[in-house]
Design a protein around this motif. Structure first.
Motif, PDB file in Angstrom:
ATOM      1  N   UNK A   1      14.001   0.490   1.871  1.00  0.00           N
ATOM      2  CA  UNK A   1      13.184   0.282   1.026  1.00  0.00           C
ATOM      3  C   UNK A   1      13.565  -0.438  -0.574  1.00  0.00           C
ATOM      4  N   UNK A   2      12.695  -1.295  -0.781  1.00  0.00           N
ATOM      5  CA  UNK A   2      13.420  -2.199  -1.817  1.00  0.00           C
ATOM      6  C   UNK A   2      12.471  -2.535  -3.293  1.00  0.00           C
ATOM      7  N   UNK A   3      13.256  -2.777  -4.031  1.00  0.00           N
ATOM      8  CA  UNK A   3      12.272  -2.566  -5.190  1.00  0.00           C
ATOM      9  C   UNK A   3      12.108  -1.631  -5.633  1.00  0.00           C
ATOM     10  N   UNK A   4      13.197  -0.551  -5.595  1.00  0.00           N
ATOM     11  CA  UNK A   4      13.060   0.833  -5.897  1.00  0.00           C
ATOM     12  C   UNK A   4      13.702   0.822  -6.889  1.00  0.00           C
ATOM     13  N   UNK A   5      14.002   0.229  -7.740  1.00  0.00           N
ATOM     14  CA  UNK A   5      13.925   0.195  -9.774  1.00  0.00           C
ATOM     15  C   UNK A   5      12.517  -0.035 -10.364  1.00  0.00           C
ATOM     16  N   UNK A   6      11.456  -0.491  -9.771  1.00  0.00           N
ATOM     17  CA  UNK A   6      10.699  -0.601 -10.011  1.00  0.00           C
ATOM     18  C   UNK A   6       9.626   1.057  -9.688  1.00  0.00           C
ATOM     19  N   UNK A   7       9.877   1.586  -9.122  1.00  0.00           N
ATOM     20  CA  UNK A   7       9.156   2.633  -8.614  1.00  0.00           C
ATOM     21  C   UNK A   7       9.783   4.272  -9.865  1.00  0.00           C
ATOM     22  N   UNK A   8       8.748   4.176 -10.417  1.00  0.00           N
ATOM     23  CA  UNK A   8       9.024   5.540 -11.593  1.00  0.00           C
ATOM     24  C   UNK A   8       8.479   5.964 -11.700  1.00  0.00           C
ATOM     25  N   UNK A   9       8.643   7.497 -12.859  1.00  0.00           N
ATOM     26  CA  UNK A   9       7.456   8.116 -12.415  1.00  0.00           C
ATOM     27  C   UNK A   9       6.406   9.531 -11.531  1.00  0.00           C
ATOM     28  N   UNK A  10       5.611   9.302 -11.628  1.00  0.00           N
ATOM     29  CA  UNK A  10       4.520   9.939 -10.366  1.00  0.00           C
ATOM     30  C   UNK A  10       4.695   9.185  -9.096  1.00  0.00           C
ATOM     31  N   UNK A  11       4.992   8.782  -8.974  1.00  0.00           N
ATOM     32  CA  UNK A  11       4.777   7.738  -8.156  1.00  0.00           C
ATOM     33  C   UNK A  11       6.553   7.877  -7.294  1.00  0.00           C
ATOM     34  N   UNK A  12       7.542   7.801  -8.049  1.00  0.00           N
ATOM     35  CA  UNK A  12       8.999   8.397  -7.739  1.00  0.00           C
ATOM     36  C   UNK A  12       9.042   9.910  -7.016  1.00  0.00           C
ATOM     37  N   UNK A  13       8.213  10.375  -7.827  1.00  0.00           N
ATOM     38  CA  UNK A  13       7.585  11.396  -6.592  1.00  0.00           C
ATOM     39  C   UNK A  13       7.438  12.018  -5.474  1.00  0.00           C
ATOM     40  N   UNK A  14       5.881  11.019  -6.032  1.00  0.00           N
ATOM     41  CA  UNK A  14       5.434  10.844  -4.277  1.00  0.00           C
ATOM     42  C   UNK A  14       6.057   9.945  -2.888  1.00  0.00           C
ATOM     43  N   UNK A  15       6.888   9.371  -3.312  1.00  0.00           N
ATOM     44  CA  UNK A  15       7.719   9.174  -2.611  1.00  0.00           C
ATOM     45  C   UNK A  15       8.535   9.762  -2.067  1.00  0.00           C
ATOM     46  N   UNK A  16       9.575  10.868  -2.555  1.00  0.00           N
ATOM     47  CA  UNK A  16      10.399  11.738  -2.902  1.00  0.00           C
ATOM     48  C   UNK A  16       9.753  12.432  -1.515  1.00  0.00           C
ATOM     49  N   UNK A  17       7.926  12.963  -1.785  1.00  0.00           N
ATOM     50  CA  UNK A  17       7.542  14.019  -0.960  1.00  0.00           C
ATOM     51  C   UNK A  17       7.850  13.354   0.432  1.00  0.00           C
ATOM     52  N   UNK A  18       7.561  12.366   0.590  1.00  0.00           N
ATOM     53  CA  UNK A  18       7.188  11.098   1.993  1.00  0.00           C
ATOM     54  C   UNK A  18       7.894  11.491   2.442  1.00  0.00           C
TER      55      UNK A  18
END
Length: 81
Positions: free
Chosen positions: A45-62
């Motif tokens: 997964x690229x550009x992980x530094x741009x994923x913040x907050x709620x989006x990061x939590x949703x990504x962790x769920x996936x």
């Protein structure tokens, strides 16, 4: 004798992986590449530094999926078919 090893790296943009339909699309695309290339495969997964907050939590769920949760989330975003 060359004696080298080969591996495929599939690069996915993490910003698109927070939407359930795009997540499934990325997974199917990576699986298709893995089947076609027939070599060991790593998904990155690229550009992980741009994923913040709620989006990061949703990504962790996936990334640690529960099938029922993923299906419910996908149905909620796309509607029943």
């Amino acid at each position: 004798q060359w004696n080298f090893r080969l591996c495929a790296v599939y690069l996915l943009d993490s910003q698109f992986m927070v939407d359930p339909s795009k997540f499934f699309g990325g997974c199917v695309s990576a699986l298709s590449a893995m089947v076609q290339l027939e070599v060991p495969h790593i998904n990155v997964l690229s550009k992980m530094d741009l994923v913040k907050g709620l989006d990061k939590e949703r990504l962790d769920e996936f990334l640690t999926p529960d099938v029922d949760t993923l299906v419910n989330e996908l149905t909620r975003h796309t509607g029943p078919k």
